[in-house]
Design a protein around this motif. Sequence first.
Motif, PDB file in Angstrom:
ATOM      1  N   GLY A  31       0.832  -1.182   0.000  1.00 43.79           N
ATOM      2  CA  GLY A  31       0.000   0.000   0.000  1.00 43.79           C
ATOM      3  C   GLY A  31       0.873   1.241   0.000  1.00 43.79           C
ATOM      4  O   GLY A  31       2.083   1.157   0.256  1.00 43.79           O
ATOM      5  N   PRO A  32       0.292   2.400  -0.261  1.00 47.14           N
ATOM      6  CA  PRO A  32       1.080   3.641  -0.347  1.00 47.14           C
ATOM      7  C   PRO A  32       1.577   4.161   0.987  1.00 47.14           C
ATOM      8  O   PRO A  32       2.403   5.075   1.025  1.00 47.14           O
ATOM      9  N   GLY A  33       1.103   3.599   2.075  1.00 49.76           N
ATOM     10  CA  GLY A  33       1.596   4.006   3.383  1.00 49.76           C
ATOM     11  C   GLY A  33       0.671   4.971   4.105  1.00 49.76           C
ATOM     12  O   GLY A  33      -0.070   5.734   3.485  1.00 49.76           O
ATOM     13  N   THR A  34       0.717   4.904   5.437  1.00 45.21           N
ATOM     14  CA  THR A  34      -0.024   5.828   6.304  1.00 45.21           C
ATOM     15  C   THR A  34       0.963   6.443   7.273  1.00 45.21           C
ATOM     16  O   THR A  34       1.649   5.716   7.999  1.00 45.21           O
ATOM     17  N   PRO A  73       9.582   8.931  -2.287  1.00 42.88           N
ATOM     18  CA  PRO A  73       8.462   9.584  -1.595  1.00 42.88           C
ATOM     19  C   PRO A  73       7.174   9.567  -2.421  1.00 42.88           C
ATOM     20  O   PRO A  73       6.098   9.382  -1.901  1.00 42.88           O
ATOM     21  N   GLY A  74       7.294   9.705  -3.716  1.00 41.57           N
ATOM     22  CA  GLY A  74       6.088   9.796  -4.536  1.00 41.57           C
ATOM     23  C   GLY A  74       5.491   8.463  -4.948  1.00 41.57           C
ATOM     24  O   GLY A  74       4.294   8.356  -5.153  1.00 41.57           O
ATOM     25  N   GLN A  75       6.315   7.427  -5.050  1.00 42.80           N
ATOM     26  CA  GLN A  75       5.862   6.138  -5.580  1.00 42.80           C
ATOM     27  C   GLN A  75       5.827   5.030  -4.542  1.00 42.80           C
ATOM     28  O   GLN A  75       5.431   3.915  -4.861  1.00 42.80           O
ATOM     29  N   GLY A  76       6.238   5.302  -3.340  1.00 41.70           N
ATOM     30  CA  GLY A  76       6.176   4.260  -2.324  1.00 41.70           C
ATOM     31  C   GLY A  76       7.162   3.144  -2.607  1.00 41.70           C
ATOM     32  O   GLY A  76       8.239   3.370  -3.158  1.00 41.70           O
ATOM     33  N   GLU A 133      19.841   7.741 -14.367  1.00 38.99           N
ATOM     34  CA  GLU A 133      19.053   8.943 -14.626  1.00 38.99           C
ATOM     35  C   GLU A 133      18.739   9.613 -13.295  1.00 38.99           C
ATOM     36  O   GLU A 133      18.775   8.971 -12.238  1.00 38.99           O
ATOM     37  N   LEU A 134      18.412  10.902 -13.356  1.00 35.82           N
ATOM     38  CA  LEU A 134      18.100  11.632 -12.124  1.00 35.82           C
ATOM     39  C   LEU A 134      16.985  10.949 -11.347  1.00 35.82           C
ATOM     40  O   LEU A 134      17.005  10.891 -10.116  1.00 35.82           O
ATOM     41  N   GLY A 135      16.010  10.409 -12.070  1.00 34.95           N
ATOM     42  CA  GLY A 135      14.859   9.760 -11.444  1.00 34.95           C
ATOM     43  C   GLY A 135      15.183   8.458 -10.737  1.00 34.95           C
ATOM     44  O   GLY A 135      14.307   7.897 -10.072  1.00 34.95           O
ATOM     45  N   ASP A 136      16.403   7.990 -10.884  1.00 39.91           N
ATOM     46  CA  ASP A 136      16.797   6.755 -10.187  1.00 39.91           C
ATOM     47  C   ASP A 136      17.182   7.028  -8.746  1.00 39.91           C
ATOM     48  O   ASP A 136      17.428   6.086  -7.984  1.00 39.91           O
ATOM     49  N   SER A 137      17.251   8.295  -8.368  1.00 43.37           N
ATOM     50  CA  SER A 137      17.554   8.623  -6.980  1.00 43.37           C
ATOM     51  C   SER A 137      16.461   8.062  -6.082  1.00 43.37           C
ATOM     52  O   SER A 137      15.282   8.364  -6.267  1.00 43.37           O
TER      53      SER A 137
END
Lengths: 111, 113
Positions: free
Chosen positions: A102-105, B39-42, B82-86
Amino acid sequence: GENVEQHPSTLSVQEGDSAVIKCTYSDSASNYFPWYKQELGKRPQLIIDIRSNVGEKKDQRIAVTLNKTAKHFSLHITETQPEDSAVYFCASPSRGQNFVFGPGTRLSVLP
Amino acid sequence: KAGVTQTPRYLIKTRGQQVTLSCSPISGHRSVSWYQQTPGQGLQFLFEYFSETQRNKGNFPGRFSGRQFSNSRSEMNVSTLELGDSALYLCASSSDGGRETQYFGPGTRLLVL
């Protein structure tokens, strides 16, 4: 493939209150559901898990419930403490991907 | 039992370079899975190795590859960074992957400049 939704994305509770996080999954064949806690800068740590042959499992202040019919499972934390503040992830097995998370809470326990 | 270990813990690379990360599973575990955490994709699944064979693969480009050795240690390689691999790259070991408990390593934090 498997899809796991998790709610809420953030949760703030007062110390001593209870916290509940819910996850839903799509694959009816899934039979094992772990919960992980990740503190800032640390690795995800397994805190509790449940298999599909039981409906509830408890470990001190933490419990997990499973509703196979509705395809959802929930994490319950009672008597929350500041050290419970972290990001919590649920997961469900997925054919071809091991687990989908899941995306996390993000749980914040306020003193 | 010793836990899952990963090396290095931190890496800084520039675009176009390649990188190799290492993971040593819990003794006796034959399955090693790799995840990318941003952070954005979990937590996104990269691939799983079991007994030196890739058993499952996520939706990542071919620049991401891995292997597993006879002692179950695993490496993942990212070419043409690529930068996005960070991201934070986590490995997890289990006795049999799939539907068994996974234990995570501390991760390797990769920064691509």
